[in-house]
Design an enzyme around this catalytic site. Structure first.
Site, PDB file in Angstrom:
ATOM      1  N   HIS A 203       0.803  -1.226   0.000  1.00  0.00           N
ATOM      2  CA  HIS A 203       0.000   0.000   0.000  1.00  0.00           C
ATOM      3  C   HIS A 203       0.833   1.272   0.000  1.00  0.00           C
ATOM      4  O   HIS A 203       0.281   2.355  -0.040  1.00  0.00           O
ATOM      5  CB  HIS A 203      -0.976   0.012   1.175  1.00  0.00           C
ATOM      6  CG  HIS A 203      -0.316   0.234   2.505  1.00  0.00           C
ATOM      7  ND1 HIS A 203       0.502  -0.687   3.067  1.00  0.00           N
ATOM      8  CD2 HIS A 203      -0.347   1.283   3.359  1.00  0.00           C
ATOM      9  CE1 HIS A 203       0.937  -0.236   4.239  1.00  0.00           C
ATOM     10  NE2 HIS A 203       0.451   0.965   4.438  1.00  0.00           N
TER      11      HIS A 203
HETATM   12  C1  UD1 Z   1      -2.380   5.138   6.601  1.00  0.00           C
HETATM   13  C2  UD1 Z   1      -1.052   5.642   7.162  1.00  0.00           C
HETATM   14  C3  UD1 Z   1       0.028   4.597   6.925  1.00  0.00           C
HETATM   15  C4  UD1 Z   1      -0.393   3.234   7.434  1.00  0.00           C
HETATM   16  C5  UD1 Z   1      -1.733   2.854   6.826  1.00  0.00           C
HETATM   17  C6  UD1 Z   1      -2.196   1.526   7.356  1.00  0.00           C
HETATM   18  C7  UD1 Z   1      -0.686   8.087   7.023  1.00  0.00           C
HETATM   19  C8  UD1 Z   1       0.057   9.143   6.312  1.00  0.00           C
HETATM   20  N1  UD1 Z   1      -0.610   6.853   6.492  1.00  0.00           N
HETATM   21  O1  UD1 Z   1      -2.214   5.010   5.198  1.00  0.00           O
HETATM   22  O2  UD1 Z   1       1.204   4.994   7.601  1.00  0.00           O
HETATM   23  O3  UD1 Z   1       0.584   2.290   7.093  1.00  0.00           O
HETATM   24  O4  UD1 Z   1      -2.695   3.867   7.160  1.00  0.00           O
HETATM   25  O5  UD1 Z   1      -3.347   1.082   6.731  1.00  0.00           O
HETATM   26  O6  UD1 Z   1      -1.320   8.356   8.014  1.00  0.00           O
HETATM   27  N2  UD1 Z   1      -9.412   4.591   2.488  1.00  0.00           N
HETATM   28  C9  UD1 Z   1     -10.549   3.834   2.450  1.00  0.00           C
HETATM   29  N3  UD1 Z   1     -11.145   3.501   3.646  1.00  0.00           N
HETATM   30  C10 UD1 Z   1     -10.657   3.881   4.839  1.00  0.00           C
HETATM   31  C11 UD1 Z   1      -9.498   4.664   4.866  1.00  0.00           C
HETATM   32  C12 UD1 Z   1      -8.878   4.999   3.676  1.00  0.00           C
HETATM   33  O7  UD1 Z   1     -11.032   3.463   1.412  1.00  0.00           O
HETATM   34  O8  UD1 Z   1     -11.240   3.527   5.876  1.00  0.00           O
HETATM   35  C13 UD1 Z   1      -8.734   4.931   1.207  1.00  0.00           C
HETATM   36  C14 UD1 Z   1      -9.138   6.292   0.698  1.00  0.00           C
HETATM   37  O9  UD1 Z   1      -9.128   6.257  -0.682  1.00  0.00           O
HETATM   38  C15 UD1 Z   1      -7.974   7.152   1.173  1.00  0.00           C
HETATM   39  C16 UD1 Z   1      -6.813   6.206   1.045  1.00  0.00           C
HETATM   40  O10 UD1 Z   1      -7.332   4.923   1.392  1.00  0.00           O
HETATM   41  O11 UD1 Z   1      -7.832   8.311   0.421  1.00  0.00           O
HETATM   42  C17 UD1 Z   1      -5.670   6.546   1.948  1.00  0.00           C
HETATM   43  O12 UD1 Z   1      -6.094   6.589   3.312  1.00  0.00           O
HETATM   44  P1  UD1 Z   1      -5.194   7.353   4.423  1.00  0.00           P
HETATM   45  O13 UD1 Z   1      -5.757   7.198   5.771  1.00  0.00           O
HETATM   46  O14 UD1 Z   1      -4.926   8.738   3.962  1.00  0.00           O
HETATM   47  O15 UD1 Z   1      -3.816   6.626   4.332  1.00  0.00           O
HETATM   48  P2  UD1 Z   1      -3.454   5.064   4.220  1.00  0.00           P
HETATM   49  O16 UD1 Z   1      -2.900   4.821   2.871  1.00  0.00           O
HETATM   50  O17 UD1 Z   1      -4.582   4.237   4.714  1.00  0.00           O
END
Ligand code: UD1
Length: 363
Positions: A203
């Site tokens: 990811h």
């Molecule tokens: C976040 C953390 C990362 C961690 C990861 C674990 C930061 C910068 N990154 O990354 O360090 O390793 O979590 O999973 O804080 N999304 C969904 N559903 C959700 C949450 C997110 O679909 O419940 C999708 C959305 O498209 C979103 C993308 O994932 O834009 C990224 O989510 P985000 O929380 O920004 O970062 P992660 O990549 O999940």
């Protein structure tokens, strides 16, 4: 009793916070905040169901957004919470955007901060997590570290020694507590696996957002699947990019949704090897004794290389490294205590609770 507010927001926070909350139970007034950074049931709810975590007292519901949007939304929400509740201490976990946001808000309100998993460094500022770690550590009054290298990093950054406490790894407390529930036979039957298999998780933006990297990654995963079946739980981030680059299910490639905690670790426990770009999986695979190939140029967790099963591989190196690992004899599973990183023994939560309560009592 002191009032302690714990900040969690995303999947990797929950297994770190659970043992700390449990060890402080009845010894402090505790408030658990979920920022809502992760909101899908599969990334959040399932952990509360499985890990004996209390229901959050508050959910800020910040959701997704750019880094600035997400960090700012958490800050605005937490400023109200901290102003109303006036905690004696805010405890933050890991390196996500919610961690950084909470530390910033608390510092400006002159509320002390304890950082669980302080001092890890990849020295790669292209990773958002590295930015989050560095700033959080500068703002923290108590730096609770999981490995000895972190003590050195913090000392070099000018953190006074009396703030740094080497307490071990609370995420490993959670892993050891639930070890008996990691059922590899159940995982095999769920995923239709009759022989040896691999697990992959991906990811990181550097792997899944860059079109050239993602193409090579997908080709590598399909080649790995020619050796043995590979199960890939797909994080919502990057799923579209991986599929666009040609990742598709086949008899050898099993694409599944993100798995609950025990189902995922049951799958990892039985795997011949794990391919990952996650931070936490490097640690979990090491303790489970499962060979781990980390598809990154660096790791903030070098103790998983020196005292674990982890190996860093560039995308070009994945298949040769995989063939070496599959030809070698399997390490003992789970890794015996003397082969694990120091203090990854299941008692980090109680050590953290003692440090926190002694520090609060001395103020
Ligand atoms: C976040 C953390 C990362 C961690 C990861 C674990 C930061 C910068 N990154 O990354 O360090 O390793 O979590 O999973 O804080 N999304 C969904 N559903 C959700 C949450 C997110 O679909 O419940 C999708 C959305 O498209 C979103 C993308 O994932 O834009 C990224 O989510 P985000 O929380 O920004 O970062 P992660 O990549 O999940």
């Amino acid at each position: 009793m002191s009032r302690i507010v714990h900040i969690t927001g995303a999947r990797p926070n929950f297994p770190k916070a659970a043992p700390v909350l449990a060890a402080l139970h009845g010894r402090a007034e505790q408030v658990l905040v979920h920022t809502g950074q992760h909101y899908d049931d599969r990334l959040s709810r399932v952990f509360f169901d499985e890990l004996d975590l209390p229901e959050p007292d508050l959910n800020l519901g910040v959701g997704s957004g750019s880094h600035a949007e997400q960090t700012a939304a958490v800050m605005i929400g937490l400023e109200k919470v901290f102003t109303e509740r006036r905690p004696d201490l805010v405890v933050v976990y890991g390196d996500i955007n919610s961690t950084l946001a909470a530390a910033l808000v608390a510092a400006k309100l002159l509320i002390p901060v304890a950082h669980v998993e302080a001092g890890l460094r990849s020295f790669d500022l292209s990773m958002p997590e590295e930015v989050n770690r560095r700033v959080t550590d500068q703002l923290s009054d108590l730096l609770l570290v999981t490995s000895a290298d972190a003590v050195g990093h913090l000392a070099r950054e000018g953190v006074p020694a009396d703030r740094i406490h080497f307490v071990g790894n609370p995420m490993i407390d959670t892993l050891l507590k639930h070890l008996d529930r990691f059922d590899e036979e159940a995982a095999r039957s769920t995923h239709g696996l009759e022989s040896d298999y691999l697990v992959a998780t991906l990811h990181r933006p550097a792997n899944v957002d860059d079109p050239a990297a993602v193409q090579q990654l997908v080709a590598t995963l399909h080649k790995a699947a020619e050796r043995m079946p590979i199960v890939i739980p797909l994080h919502p981030r990057g799923r579209a990019g991986l599929e666009k680059a040609g990742l598709h299910a086949s008899s050898g490639v099993k694409l599944v949704d993100p798995l609950p905690y025990t189902a995922f670790l049951g799958l990892v426990r039985g795997a011949a090897a794990v391919l990952t770009d996650s931070g936490g999986v490097q640690e979990e695979a090491s303790v489970l004794g499962v060979p781990c190939l980390t598809m990154r140029p660096n790791t903030e967790r070098p103790v998983t290389i020196t005292h674990g099963t982890n190996r860093l591989v560039g995308l070009d190196g994945v298949l040769p490294a995989l063939d070496e690992v599959l030809a070698a004899s399997r390490p003992e599973r789970p890794a015996p205590l003397h082969q694990r990183p120091p203090l990854w023994d299941g008692a980090a939560g109680p050590r953290i609770a003692d440090v926190v309560l002694n520090w609060l009592a001395a103020r």
